[in-house]
Design an enzyme around this catalytic site. Structure first.
Site, short mmCIF file in Angstrom:
data_model
loop_
_atom_site.label_atom_id
_atom_site.label_comp_id
_atom_site.label_asym_id
_atom_site.label_seq_id
_atom_site.Cartn_x
_atom_site.Cartn_y
_atom_site.Cartn_z
NE ARG A 15 -4.10 -1.00 2.30
CZ ARG A 15 -3.84 -1.78 3.37
NH1 ARG A 15 -2.53 -2.01 3.87
NH2 ARG A 15 -4.48 -2.89 3.60
CB VAL B 28 8.34 1.46 -3.08
CG1 VAL B 28 9.08 0.51 -3.74
CG2 VAL B 28 9.45 2.81 -2.87
CB SER C 121 -2.11 -1.29 10.09
OG SER C 121 -2.90 -1.11 9.08
CD GLN D 78 4.78 -2.41 6.40
OE1 GLN D 78 4.16 -2.89 5.39
NE2 GLN D 78 4.32 -1.55 7.32
NE ARG E 118 19.82 -0.94 -0.76
CZ ARG E 118 19.55 0.28 -0.66
NH1 ARG E 118 20.31 1.14 -0.29
NH2 ARG E 118 18.28 0.60 -0.91
CB CYS F 240 16.91 5.11 -5.94
SG CYS F 240 17.12 6.57 -4.64
CD GLN G 220 20.23 11.34 -4.10
OE1 GLN G 220 21.18 11.49 -4.06
NE2 GLN G 220 19.36 10.60 -3.53
CB SER H 93 9.92 10.05 -4.70
OG SER H 93 10.91 10.03 -5.66
CD GLU I 137 21.29 8.48 -1.19
OE1 GLU I 137 20.69 7.86 -0.23
OE2 GLU I 137 20.60 8.52 -2.22
NE ARG J 104 15.78 14.28 -0.70
CZ ARG J 104 15.90 12.99 -0.75
NH1 ARG J 104 15.84 12.32 -2.06
NH2 ARG J 104 16.28 12.28 0.22
CG HIS K 56 16.89 10.27 -7.54
ND1 HIS K 56 15.86 10.75 -6.88
CD2 HIS K 56 17.37 9.15 -6.46
CE1 HIS K 56 15.69 10.45 -5.76
NE2 HIS K 56 16.42 9.62 -5.30
N1 HSE Z 1 18.08 7.44 -0.29
C1 HSE Z 1 17.46 7.53 -1.56
C2 HSE Z 1 17.03 9.08 -1.50
C3 HSE Z 1 16.41 6.72 -1.72
O1 HSE Z 1 16.98 9.52 -0.45
O2 HSE Z 1 16.59 9.44 -2.46
C4 HSE Z 1 16.29 5.57 -2.44
O3 HSE Z 1 17.44 4.76 -2.25
#
Ligand code: HSE
Length: 368
Positions: A12, A15, A40, A79, A108, A141, A168, A171, A241, A267, A274
Protein backbone atom coordinates in the site's frame (compact mmCIF):
# COMPACT_ATOMS: atom_id res chain seq x y z
CA UNK A 1 12.55 -25.38 -4.76
CA UNK A 2 9.21 -25.01 -6.49
CA UNK A 3 7.73 -21.59 -5.82
CA UNK A 4 4.01 -21.58 -5.26
CA UNK A 5 3.25 -18.99 -2.62
CA UNK A 6 4.39 -15.39 -2.76
CA UNK A 7 3.66 -12.89 0.01
CA UNK A 8 3.77 -9.15 -0.54
CA UNK A 9 4.22 -6.83 2.43
CA UNK A 10 3.98 -3.05 2.16
CA UNK A 11 2.04 -3.01 -1.10
CA UNK A 12 0.00 0.00 0.00
CA UNK A 13 3.01 2.30 0.37
CA UNK A 14 4.41 4.35 -2.48
CA UNK A 15 7.05 1.86 -3.68
CA UNK A 16 4.57 -0.96 -3.05
CA UNK A 17 1.95 0.68 -5.25
CA UNK A 18 4.42 1.18 -8.08
CA UNK A 19 5.48 -2.46 -7.68
CA UNK A 20 1.87 -3.69 -7.82
CA UNK A 21 1.15 -1.60 -10.92
CA UNK A 22 4.22 -2.97 -12.68
CA UNK A 23 3.38 -6.54 -11.66
CA UNK A 24 -0.09 -6.12 -13.03
CA UNK A 25 1.21 -4.61 -16.28
CA UNK A 26 3.67 -7.48 -16.76
CA UNK A 27 1.20 -10.22 -15.81
CA UNK A 28 3.34 -11.26 -12.86
CA UNK A 29 0.26 -12.09 -10.81
CA UNK A 30 -0.33 -15.17 -12.94
CA UNK A 31 2.99 -16.69 -11.80
CA UNK A 32 1.96 -17.89 -8.35
CA UNK A 33 -0.56 -17.76 -5.57
CA UNK A 34 -0.20 -14.35 -3.95
CA UNK A 35 -1.02 -13.28 -0.40
CA UNK A 36 -1.12 -9.60 0.47
CA UNK A 37 0.04 -8.85 4.01
CA UNK A 38 -0.88 -5.77 5.97
CA UNK A 39 0.93 -4.61 9.08
CA UNK A 40 -2.10 -2.76 10.48
CA UNK A 41 -5.46 -4.07 11.60
CA UNK A 42 -7.35 -1.25 9.94
CA UNK A 43 -5.58 -2.02 6.69
CA UNK A 44 -6.63 -5.65 6.89
CA UNK A 45 -10.22 -4.79 7.69
CA UNK A 46 -10.52 -2.10 5.02
CA UNK A 47 -9.25 -4.22 2.19
CA UNK A 48 -10.31 -7.69 3.31
CA UNK A 49 -11.41 -9.65 0.27
CA UNK A 50 -11.10 -6.50 -1.80
CA UNK A 51 -10.65 -6.57 -5.52
CA UNK A 52 -7.24 -4.99 -5.87
CA UNK A 53 -5.36 -4.43 -9.11
CA UNK A 54 -8.09 -6.18 -11.00
CA UNK A 55 -7.92 -9.43 -9.04
CA UNK A 56 -9.21 -11.12 -5.94
CA UNK A 57 -6.21 -11.75 -3.71
CA UNK A 58 -8.37 -13.32 -1.03
CA UNK A 59 -8.26 -12.25 2.63
CA UNK A 60 -5.53 -9.82 3.61
CA UNK A 61 -3.09 -11.56 5.96
CA UNK A 62 -1.45 -10.17 9.06
CA UNK A 63 2.13 -9.05 8.41
CA UNK A 64 2.91 -9.72 12.08
CA UNK A 65 1.72 -13.34 11.89
CA UNK A 66 4.90 -15.41 11.73
CA UNK A 67 2.97 -18.59 10.97
CA UNK A 68 1.39 -17.01 7.88
CA UNK A 69 4.71 -15.51 6.75
CA UNK A 70 6.48 -18.85 7.11
CA UNK A 71 4.05 -20.48 4.68
CA UNK A 72 5.40 -18.27 1.87
CA UNK A 73 8.07 -19.49 -0.54
CA UNK A 74 8.92 -15.88 -1.34
CA UNK A 75 8.32 -12.70 0.65
CA UNK A 76 8.64 -9.39 -1.15
CA UNK A 77 8.68 -6.46 1.21
CA UNK A 78 8.37 -2.74 0.60
CA UNK A 79 7.32 -2.20 4.20
CA UNK A 80 10.56 -0.46 5.17
CA UNK A 81 13.66 -1.04 7.24
CA UNK A 82 11.98 -1.37 10.63
CA UNK A 83 9.86 -4.27 9.42
CA UNK A 84 12.90 -5.98 7.93
CA UNK A 85 14.85 -5.49 11.16
CA UNK A 86 12.04 -7.02 13.16
CA UNK A 87 10.94 -9.99 11.03
CA UNK A 88 13.86 -11.10 8.86
CA UNK A 89 16.04 -12.31 11.77
CA UNK A 90 13.14 -14.14 13.47
CA UNK A 91 12.13 -15.90 10.27
CA UNK A 92 15.73 -16.98 9.65
CA UNK A 93 16.20 -18.07 13.28
CA UNK A 94 13.08 -20.17 13.11
CA UNK A 95 14.34 -21.97 10.03
CA UNK A 96 12.23 -20.34 7.30
CA UNK A 97 13.99 -21.15 4.05
CA UNK A 98 12.10 -19.01 1.53
CA UNK A 99 13.42 -16.17 -0.61
CA UNK A 100 13.39 -12.68 0.88
CA UNK A 101 13.19 -9.84 -1.67
CA UNK A 102 13.49 -6.46 -0.01
CA UNK A 103 13.30 -2.80 -1.05
CA UNK A 104 14.79 -1.50 2.22
CA UNK A 105 18.50 -0.81 2.69
CA UNK A 106 18.78 -2.66 6.04
CA UNK A 107 20.30 -5.89 4.71
CA UNK A 108 22.07 -4.55 1.61
CA UNK A 109 25.62 -4.74 2.88
CA UNK A 110 25.14 -8.02 4.78
CA UNK A 111 27.26 -10.88 3.49
CA UNK A 112 24.25 -13.10 2.77
CA UNK A 113 22.49 -10.39 0.74
CA UNK A 114 22.86 -9.84 -3.00
CA UNK A 115 21.99 -6.40 -4.38
CA UNK A 116 19.74 -6.91 -7.38
CA UNK A 117 19.94 -4.99 -10.65
CA UNK A 118 19.76 -7.81 -13.17
CA UNK A 119 20.39 -5.92 -16.44
CA UNK A 120 23.71 -4.96 -14.86
CA UNK A 121 24.64 -7.83 -12.53
CA UNK A 122 22.80 -10.95 -13.68
CA UNK A 123 25.96 -13.09 -13.32
CA UNK A 124 26.27 -12.00 -9.68
CA UNK A 125 22.60 -12.86 -9.05
CA UNK A 126 22.93 -16.25 -10.76
CA UNK A 127 26.06 -17.07 -8.78
CA UNK A 128 24.24 -16.26 -5.54
CA UNK A 129 21.27 -18.43 -6.54
CA UNK A 130 23.54 -21.34 -7.38
CA UNK A 131 25.24 -20.93 -4.03
CA UNK A 132 21.82 -21.26 -2.37
CA UNK A 133 21.54 -17.63 -1.28
CA UNK A 134 18.01 -16.53 -0.42
CA UNK A 135 18.30 -12.82 0.36
CA UNK A 136 17.97 -10.31 -2.49
CA UNK A 137 17.82 -6.58 -1.90
CA UNK A 138 17.12 -3.67 -4.24
CA UNK A 139 19.97 -1.14 -4.45
CA UNK A 140 20.04 2.51 -3.54
CA UNK A 141 18.06 4.34 -6.21
CA UNK A 142 20.82 6.76 -7.21
CA UNK A 143 23.33 3.95 -7.55
CA UNK A 144 20.98 1.72 -9.56
CA UNK A 145 20.10 4.55 -11.94
CA UNK A 146 23.75 5.48 -12.42
CA UNK A 147 24.67 1.86 -13.18
CA UNK A 148 21.81 1.47 -15.67
CA UNK A 149 22.84 4.72 -17.38
CA UNK A 150 26.55 4.08 -17.79
CA UNK A 151 26.55 0.26 -17.88
CA UNK A 152 28.38 0.34 -21.23
CA UNK A 153 31.43 2.00 -19.69
CA UNK A 154 31.59 -0.47 -16.80
CA UNK A 155 31.26 -3.42 -19.21
CA UNK A 156 34.14 -2.10 -21.30
CA UNK A 157 36.19 -1.66 -18.11
CA UNK A 158 36.85 1.96 -18.99
CA UNK A 159 36.23 3.60 -15.63
CA UNK A 160 39.05 4.61 -13.32
CA UNK A 161 36.89 6.71 -11.00
CA UNK A 162 33.58 8.62 -10.94
CA UNK A 163 32.54 11.83 -9.27
CA UNK A 164 28.75 11.95 -8.92
CA UNK A 165 26.90 15.17 -8.20
CA UNK A 166 23.29 14.24 -7.62
CA UNK A 167 19.98 16.08 -7.89
CA UNK A 168 17.60 13.78 -6.03
CA UNK A 169 13.83 13.94 -6.04
CA UNK A 170 11.55 14.28 -3.02
CA UNK A 171 10.16 10.75 -3.52
CA UNK A 172 13.50 9.28 -2.45
CA UNK A 173 12.79 10.62 1.03
CA UNK A 174 9.29 9.08 1.08
CA UNK A 175 5.67 9.66 0.14
CA UNK A 176 5.09 12.18 2.93
CA UNK A 177 8.06 14.24 1.78
CA UNK A 178 6.73 14.29 -1.75
CA UNK A 179 3.39 15.59 -0.48
CA UNK A 180 5.18 18.10 1.69
CA UNK A 181 7.06 19.54 -1.28
CA UNK A 182 3.79 20.20 -3.10
CA UNK A 183 2.27 21.61 0.10
CA UNK A 184 5.23 23.98 0.47
CA UNK A 185 4.67 25.39 -3.02
CA UNK A 186 0.97 25.67 -2.20
CA UNK A 187 1.69 27.57 1.01
CA UNK A 188 4.09 29.98 -0.67
CA UNK A 189 1.97 30.53 -3.78
CA UNK A 190 -1.28 31.29 -1.97
CA UNK A 191 -2.33 34.85 -2.81
CA UNK A 192 1.25 35.86 -3.55
CA UNK A 193 1.49 39.21 -5.30
CA UNK A 194 4.28 41.70 -5.75
CA UNK A 195 5.12 44.73 -7.85
CA UNK A 196 8.55 43.52 -8.96
CA UNK A 197 10.69 40.40 -9.19
CA UNK A 198 12.79 41.58 -6.25
CA UNK A 199 9.76 42.15 -4.07
CA UNK A 200 8.49 38.71 -5.08
CA UNK A 201 11.81 37.15 -4.10
CA UNK A 202 11.73 38.87 -0.69
CA UNK A 203 8.23 37.60 -0.01
CA UNK A 204 9.06 34.05 -1.12
CA UNK A 205 12.28 33.96 0.91
CA UNK A 206 10.30 35.19 3.92
CA UNK A 207 7.64 32.54 3.43
CA UNK A 208 10.06 29.62 3.08
CA UNK A 209 11.71 30.64 6.36
CA UNK A 210 8.38 30.94 8.14
CA UNK A 211 7.61 28.37 10.88
CA UNK A 212 4.18 28.01 9.24
CA UNK A 213 5.70 26.47 6.10
CA UNK A 214 4.85 22.74 6.11
CA UNK A 215 8.21 21.19 7.00
CA UNK A 216 7.53 18.29 9.40
CA UNK A 217 9.18 15.76 7.07
CA UNK A 218 12.10 17.57 5.45
CA UNK A 219 12.66 19.79 8.46
CA UNK A 220 13.40 22.59 5.97
CA UNK A 221 12.08 24.23 2.84
CA UNK A 222 12.71 22.26 -0.33
CA UNK A 223 10.41 24.46 -2.42
CA UNK A 224 12.44 27.33 -3.88
CA UNK A 225 15.45 25.74 -2.21
CA UNK A 226 17.97 22.88 -2.38
CA UNK A 227 19.18 20.62 0.42
CA UNK A 228 22.77 19.45 -0.03
CA UNK A 229 22.65 16.64 2.54
CA UNK A 230 20.80 13.32 2.21
CA UNK A 231 20.54 10.71 4.97
CA UNK A 232 22.65 10.68 8.14
CA UNK A 233 26.22 11.82 8.75
CA UNK A 234 28.74 9.15 7.87
CA UNK A 235 32.54 9.19 8.10
CA UNK A 236 35.12 11.59 6.63
CA UNK A 237 32.48 14.29 6.13
CA UNK A 238 30.41 12.13 3.81
CA UNK A 239 26.66 11.68 4.06
CA UNK A 240 25.44 8.09 4.20
CA UNK A 241 23.91 8.53 0.73
CA UNK A 242 27.34 9.55 -0.62
CA UNK A 243 28.99 6.54 1.01
CA UNK A 244 26.46 4.23 -0.65
CA UNK A 245 27.65 5.39 -4.07
CA UNK A 246 31.00 3.72 -3.48
CA UNK A 247 29.95 0.76 -1.33
CA UNK A 248 26.94 -0.35 -3.37
CA UNK A 249 28.41 0.23 -6.83
CA UNK A 250 31.27 -2.11 -5.99
CA UNK A 251 29.05 -4.66 -4.28
CA UNK A 252 26.57 -4.74 -7.18
CA UNK A 253 29.34 -5.21 -9.73
CA UNK A 254 31.47 -7.42 -7.45
CA UNK A 255 34.52 -5.55 -8.68
CA UNK A 256 37.91 -7.17 -8.03
CA UNK A 257 39.50 -3.80 -7.37
CA UNK A 258 37.16 -1.16 -6.01
CA UNK A 259 36.23 1.66 -8.36
CA UNK A 260 36.25 4.95 -6.43
CA UNK A 261 32.87 6.72 -6.56
CA UNK A 262 32.25 9.90 -4.60
CA UNK A 263 30.49 13.24 -4.84
CA UNK A 264 27.84 15.44 -3.25
CA UNK A 265 24.23 14.27 -2.99
CA UNK A 266 21.59 16.98 -2.98
CA UNK A 267 17.81 17.02 -2.74
CA UNK A 268 16.08 19.20 -5.32
CA UNK A 269 12.45 20.14 -5.77
CA UNK A 270 11.60 17.43 -8.26
CA UNK A 271 8.95 14.82 -7.52
CA UNK A 272 10.25 11.40 -8.62
CA UNK A 273 13.26 11.52 -10.96
CA UNK A 274 16.80 11.38 -9.64
CA UNK A 275 19.41 13.07 -11.81
CA UNK A 276 23.18 13.13 -11.57
CA UNK A 277 26.03 14.94 -13.23
CA UNK A 278 29.01 12.64 -13.59
CA UNK A 279 32.68 13.34 -14.09
CA UNK A 280 34.34 10.13 -15.18
CA UNK A 281 38.06 9.52 -15.33
CA UNK A 282 38.58 6.98 -18.09
CA UNK A 283 41.37 4.44 -17.98
CA UNK A 284 42.41 5.53 -21.47
CA UNK A 285 41.55 8.04 -24.16
CA UNK A 286 38.67 6.57 -26.16
CA UNK A 287 37.02 8.44 -29.06
CA UNK A 288 33.69 10.04 -28.18
CA UNK A 289 31.83 8.17 -30.93
CA UNK A 290 32.95 4.87 -29.41
CA UNK A 291 31.85 5.97 -25.95
CA UNK A 292 28.44 7.03 -27.26
CA UNK A 293 28.00 3.62 -28.91
CA UNK A 294 28.90 1.78 -25.70
CA UNK A 295 26.43 3.85 -23.67
CA UNK A 296 23.64 3.57 -26.23
CA UNK A 297 23.86 -0.20 -26.71
CA UNK A 298 24.39 -1.34 -23.12
CA UNK A 299 20.75 -2.14 -22.29
CA UNK A 300 17.31 -1.52 -23.84
CA UNK A 301 16.38 1.12 -21.26
CA UNK A 302 19.10 3.65 -22.05
CA UNK A 303 17.59 6.64 -23.77
CA UNK A 304 20.60 8.28 -25.32
CA UNK A 305 20.14 11.99 -25.95
CA UNK A 306 22.65 13.62 -28.29
CA UNK A 307 24.46 16.58 -26.74
CA UNK A 308 22.33 19.26 -28.36
CA UNK A 309 20.53 22.04 -26.50
CA UNK A 310 16.97 21.57 -27.72
CA UNK A 311 17.03 17.76 -27.50
CA UNK A 312 18.52 17.94 -24.02
CA UNK A 313 15.95 20.41 -22.74
CA UNK A 314 13.01 18.47 -24.11
CA UNK A 315 14.15 14.87 -23.54
CA UNK A 316 16.72 14.78 -20.75
CA UNK A 317 14.62 16.14 -17.90
CA UNK A 318 12.57 14.82 -14.96
CA UNK A 319 9.47 16.18 -16.71
CA UNK A 320 10.21 13.99 -19.76
CA UNK A 321 11.11 10.81 -17.88
CA UNK A 322 8.82 10.73 -14.86
CA UNK A 323 6.85 7.46 -14.85
CA UNK A 324 9.08 5.94 -17.53
CA UNK A 325 11.45 3.00 -17.38
CA UNK A 326 13.85 4.83 -19.68
CA UNK A 327 17.11 6.00 -18.18
CA UNK A 328 18.18 9.22 -19.84
CA UNK A 329 21.87 9.60 -20.73
CA UNK A 330 23.15 12.77 -22.32
CA UNK A 331 25.45 15.77 -22.13
CA UNK A 332 28.15 13.30 -23.15
CA UNK A 333 31.35 15.16 -23.98
CA UNK A 334 35.05 15.18 -23.28
CA UNK A 335 35.98 17.76 -20.69
CA UNK A 336 38.50 20.55 -21.05
CA UNK A 337 40.40 19.01 -18.14
CA UNK A 338 41.76 16.34 -20.50
CA UNK A 339 40.85 13.69 -23.08
CA UNK A 340 40.37 11.02 -20.46
CA UNK A 341 37.74 13.01 -18.58
CA UNK A 342 34.15 12.49 -19.55
CA UNK A 343 31.08 14.58 -18.68
CA UNK A 344 27.69 12.82 -18.52
CA UNK A 345 24.24 13.75 -17.22
CA UNK A 346 21.95 10.85 -16.43
CA UNK A 347 18.53 10.52 -14.83
CA UNK A 348 15.62 8.19 -14.28
CA UNK A 349 12.45 7.50 -12.35
CA UNK A 350 13.49 6.82 -8.79
CA UNK A 351 10.44 4.65 -8.03
CA UNK A 352 10.87 2.37 -11.06
CA UNK A 353 14.49 1.30 -11.73
CA UNK A 354 15.41 2.97 -8.47
CA UNK A 355 13.05 0.85 -6.35
CA UNK A 356 10.22 -1.37 -7.63
CA UNK A 357 11.45 -2.74 -10.96
CA UNK A 358 14.46 -4.77 -9.76
CA UNK A 359 12.21 -6.46 -7.17
CA UNK A 360 9.59 -7.73 -9.60
CA UNK A 361 12.30 -8.81 -12.02
CA UNK A 362 13.98 -10.80 -9.24
CA UNK A 363 10.75 -12.69 -8.71
CA UNK A 364 10.67 -13.48 -12.44
CA UNK A 365 14.27 -14.73 -12.22
CA UNK A 366 13.24 -17.12 -9.42
CA UNK A 367 10.53 -18.56 -11.65
CA UNK A 368 12.93 -18.98 -14.55
N1 HSE B 1 18.20 7.24 -0.37
C1 HSE B 1 17.46 7.60 -1.53
C2 HSE B 1 17.03 9.04 -1.44
C3 HSE B 1 16.26 6.74 -1.67
O1 HSE B 1 16.98 9.56 -0.33
O2 HSE B 1 16.75 9.65 -2.45
C4 HSE B 1 16.36 5.60 -2.57
O3 HSE B 1 17.34 4.65 -2.31
Amino acid sequence: MKIKKVGIVGWRGMVGQVLMERMQAENDFTLAEYTLFSASETGRAASAQAQIYGRDFGPIADANDLGALKKMDVIITCQGGDYTKQYYPILKREGWSGYWIDAASTLRMEKEATIILDPVNMPVIKKALHAGEKTFVGGNCTVSLMLMGIQGLFQADLIEWISTMTYQAASGAGAKNMEELVAQYGYVGQGLQAKSALELEKKVTGLISSPQLPHANFGHALAYNLLPWIDSEYEMGQSREEWKGFAETNKILQTKTSIPVDGTCARVSVLRCHSQGLTIKLKKNVPLSEIEGLLRDANPWVKFVPNKKELTLSELTPAALSGSLSVGVGRVRKMRIGDEYLNIFTLGDQLLWGAAEPLRRMLRILFE
